[in-house]
Write a protein that holds these residues in place. Structure first.
Motif, mmCIF file in Angstrom:
data_model
loop_
_atom_site.group_PDB
_atom_site.id
_atom_site.type_symbol
_atom_site.label_atom_id
_atom_site.label_comp_id
_atom_site.label_asym_id
_atom_site.label_seq_id
_atom_site.Cartn_x
_atom_site.Cartn_y
_atom_site.Cartn_z
ATOM 1 N N ILE A 29 7.263 -1.371 4.803
ATOM 2 C CA ILE A 29 7.323 0.014 4.371
ATOM 3 C C ILE A 29 8.755 0.512 4.542
ATOM 4 O O ILE A 29 9.521 -0.032 5.330
ATOM 5 N N SER A 30 9.113 1.522 3.810
ATOM 6 C CA SER A 30 10.493 2.020 3.874
ATOM 7 C C SER A 30 10.572 3.263 4.753
ATOM 8 O O SER A 30 10.891 4.346 4.301
ATOM 9 N N PHE A 31 10.231 3.081 6.024
ATOM 10 C CA PHE A 31 10.360 4.128 7.029
ATOM 11 C C PHE A 31 11.624 3.858 7.834
ATOM 12 O O PHE A 31 11.855 2.730 8.273
ATOM 13 N N TYR A 32 12.408 4.897 8.036
ATOM 14 C CA TYR A 32 13.670 4.785 8.766
ATOM 15 C C TYR A 32 13.724 5.844 9.855
ATOM 16 O O TYR A 32 13.115 6.906 9.731
ATOM 17 N N ILE A 33 14.477 5.542 10.880
ATOM 18 C CA ILE A 33 14.690 6.508 11.955
ATOM 19 C C ILE A 33 16.188 6.698 12.135
ATOM 20 O O ILE A 33 16.930 5.726 12.317
ATOM 21 N N ILE A 123 12.252 11.211 -1.647
ATOM 22 C CA ILE A 123 12.553 10.904 -0.242
ATOM 23 C C ILE A 123 11.938 11.981 0.645
ATOM 24 O O ILE A 123 12.020 13.167 0.339
ATOM 25 N N ILE A 124 11.366 11.540 1.757
ATOM 26 C CA ILE A 124 10.775 12.458 2.726
ATOM 27 C C ILE A 124 11.618 12.441 4.000
ATOM 28 O O ILE A 124 11.940 11.370 4.522
ATOM 29 N N PHE A 125 11.948 13.624 4.480
ATOM 30 C CA PHE A 125 12.598 13.779 5.784
ATOM 31 C C PHE A 125 11.583 14.419 6.728
ATOM 32 O O PHE A 125 10.953 15.419 6.369
ATOM 33 N N ILE A 149 1.678 7.295 2.714
ATOM 34 C CA ILE A 149 2.985 7.311 2.053
ATOM 35 C C ILE A 149 3.345 5.885 1.657
ATOM 36 O O ILE A 149 3.495 5.019 2.514
ATOM 37 N N GLU A 150 3.464 5.677 0.367
ATOM 38 C CA GLU A 150 3.825 4.344 -0.125
ATOM 39 C C GLU A 150 4.951 4.464 -1.142
ATOM 40 O O GLU A 150 5.036 5.442 -1.873
#
Length: 186
Positions: A29-33, A123-125, A149-150
């Motif tokens: 998945i394209s989750f970033y921190i 994009i989600i923040f 969320i995909e």
């Protein structure tokens, strides 16, 4: 790198076509921190706001910021509960307020709203993580967002440290381990 250099790099990373198209992540998945020292909270808030506006204007991206704290306050105001919460804290204490708010606004409430308001977003923040603590924990939100969320990048703005496994809020409180997100800045 300094905090300002890291903040400047966010726009460069996000505007890269590979990032927007989720390339190079395999099946992940394209989750970033984006983690940062909490002493820079005000600077980070202001810069993230500017970055989002710049990305919208320069690249035509549809970006949505979900500030978890502001979402909670709106929920409480919509139900006319702000004064009730204040009185509860005076009479019954902070722990009772914590329990009441956790019951009133469980993580699923936030997940549902994010899901409903992000269908046409690029994009989600996710922000407000430090402000909403201890009512909502960031690892809980991330874990529950996986199923809704995909195919779009999500960036959690995190006041603390993330080493690819451990989340440490405010550089003090260890959250549960979280392995599925990528550090936005190496």
């Amino acid at each position: 790198m300094t905090i300002q250099e890291n903040l400047n790099k966010i726009q460069e990373i996000i505007s890269d076509k590979k990032f927007l198209n989720n390339k190079g992540l395999g099946n992940e998945i394209s989750f970033y921190i984006f983690d940062y020292d909490p002493k820079y909270e005000i600077l980070v808030r202001k810069q993230i706001e500017k970055t989002i506006e710049n990305l919208k204007e320069r690249h035509g991206l549809k970006i949505k910021e979900f500030n978890l704290y502001k979402m909670l306050i709106k929920m409480l105001k919509d139900e006319d509960l702000i004064e009730v919460i204040k009185e509860m804290e005076i009479k019954e204490g902070s722990q009772e307020v914590l329990n009441a708010i956790k019951t009133f606004a469980p993580p699923e409430t936030f997940i549902e709203q994010i899901k409903n308001e992000s269908s046409d977003i690029d994009i989600i923040f996710i922000t407000g993580v430090g402000q909403i603590y201890p009512f909502i924990r960031s690892h809980t939100i991330l874990n529950k967002l996986h199923s809704v969320i995909e195919n779009k990048p999500l960036i959690l703005i995190y006041p603390g440290r993330y080493d690819g496994q451990k989340l440490i809020l405010f550089n003090k409180f260890k959250d549960d381990n979280y392995y599925r997100a990528f550090p936005l800045i190496d």
